[in-house]
Design a protein around this motif. Structure first.
Motif: not given
Length: 348
Positions: A4-5, A7, A211, A213-214, A219, A222, A326
């Motif tokens: 998970a990034a 944001l 966020g 991650d795809d 991304v 989030g 996003q």
């Protein structure tokens, strides 16, 4: 694990962050902007120590308290469960039932059979042969095979049972770390263990924002986390082995059939119980989109999201209300009102 990034934050001053490796992944604790306190310094050291101890106890294939317990159970012996394993066993049992077996910490032997007891990906060894998988499907191992009395004397009805808590270990480690921080007076922090997140308090008057991650370098979107909420995710693309058709076999396996999960690319669950959220993310990924609605109900999830292999997003009304996109994906929303992320109701 699906990462998970974080944001980008709107505030000019960034939160303070410490990173290290735990459970074979990048771990971090963030604190709101401002001067570091003595309590925070001690809290960081204590969380790092806690997670290192849990990894030593729960590691599924390197020498650990868990591997020694699995070895002692072999052949039907009666063994007293070590203190370090009692909580993960106890927390797993209701989730095994509520997930209809799609979450099952009793599949350690199957994980090893597929070669997924490793930190090196992609895997290039030969996959299990058809006979081994047929034997598993005829009689799968399960946590339900482990019988323990009130004094934690345990015996397995499956002689080769190997427990593996990887599908809920991060959630339980986050829960224990959050309790430790609160006991030390730390009110505001964001805990990150391999991309799974748990929020305490706020980030300088704003919710902690994380966020998803795809899996393709971007991304997906989030969420803003409220105090005590966890955001747990699982993906089919980060840990894998090549399939004969040129595709990928993910590390998440169907407990009953013994086959790699099919149909889902990633899952995210938002819930105040990080253990439930972690186990549910694995169960939903293993079960695929066709069972999404049923498992969301039986696991009492108000906020869950699944992206299938075709790129369609399946989501609950609660997650639709909380997730900030996003990217634009076709969506299939479950019916009903946008209830909270932990609906207070029995499964239907």
């Amino acid at each position: 694990m699906l990462l998970a990034a974080l944001l980008a934050a709107c505030a000019v001053e960034a939160p303070r962050q410490e990173r290290w490796v735990a459970f074979g992944s990048l771990a971090a604790v963030q604190f709101p902007p401002g001067a570091e306190t003595a309590a925070e310094r001690k809290a960081l050291a204590d969380v790092a120590g806690l997670w290192a101890a849990l990894e030593r106890d729960w590691h599924a294939w390197q020498p650990s308290t868990l591997t020694r317990f699995n070895a002692a159970l072999a052949g039907g012996a009666t063994v007293t469960a070590p203190e370090a394993l009692r909580l993960p066993i106890a927390r797993s049992r209701p989730l095994l039932a509520e997930s209809a077996g799609w979450f099952d910490p009793g599949i350690g032997r199957l994980v090893a059979l597929w070669g997924f007891h490793t930190s090196d990906y992609p895997i290039t060894s030969l996959p299990p042969d058809a006979a081994a998988l047929a034997a598993w499907a005829a009689r799968p191992d399960s946590l339900a095979d482990l019988d323990c009395d009130a004094d934690w004397r345990c015996r397995s009805r499956a002689p080769q049972l190997q427990l593996d808590f990887n599908a809920m270990a991060e959630g339980l480690a986050l829960e224990l770390a959050a309790a430790q921080l609160r006991a030390q007076g730390v009110r505001h922090a964001l805990l990150d263990l391999g991309g799974d997140m748990l929020a305490l308090g706020e980030r300088a008057g704003r919710p902690w924002r994380v966020g998803l991650d795809d899996g393709r370098g971007g991304v997906l979107g989030g969420v803003e986390l409220r105090d005590g909420e966890a955001f747990m995710s699982s993906g089919s693309y980060a840990k894998w082995r090549p399939a004969p058709d040129g595709g990928r076999w993910p590390h998440v396996l169907e407990p009953a059939s013994g086959q790699p999960a099919r149909g889902a690319r990633l899952v995210a669950v938002l819930h105040p119980d990080p253990v439930r959220a972690d186990a549910a993310a694995t169960a939903l990924l293993a079960a695929g989109p066709e069972r999404f609605a049923r498992l969301v109900d039986s696991l009492r999830l108000g906020c869950a999201l699944l992206v299938d292999e075709a790129g369609t997003a399946w989501l609950t009304p609660g997650m639709a209300a909380r997730f900030q996109w996003q990217q634009t994906l076709p969506q299939r929303r479950l019916p009903g009102p946008a209830a909270g992320c932990a609906p207070d109701r029995p499964p239907s």
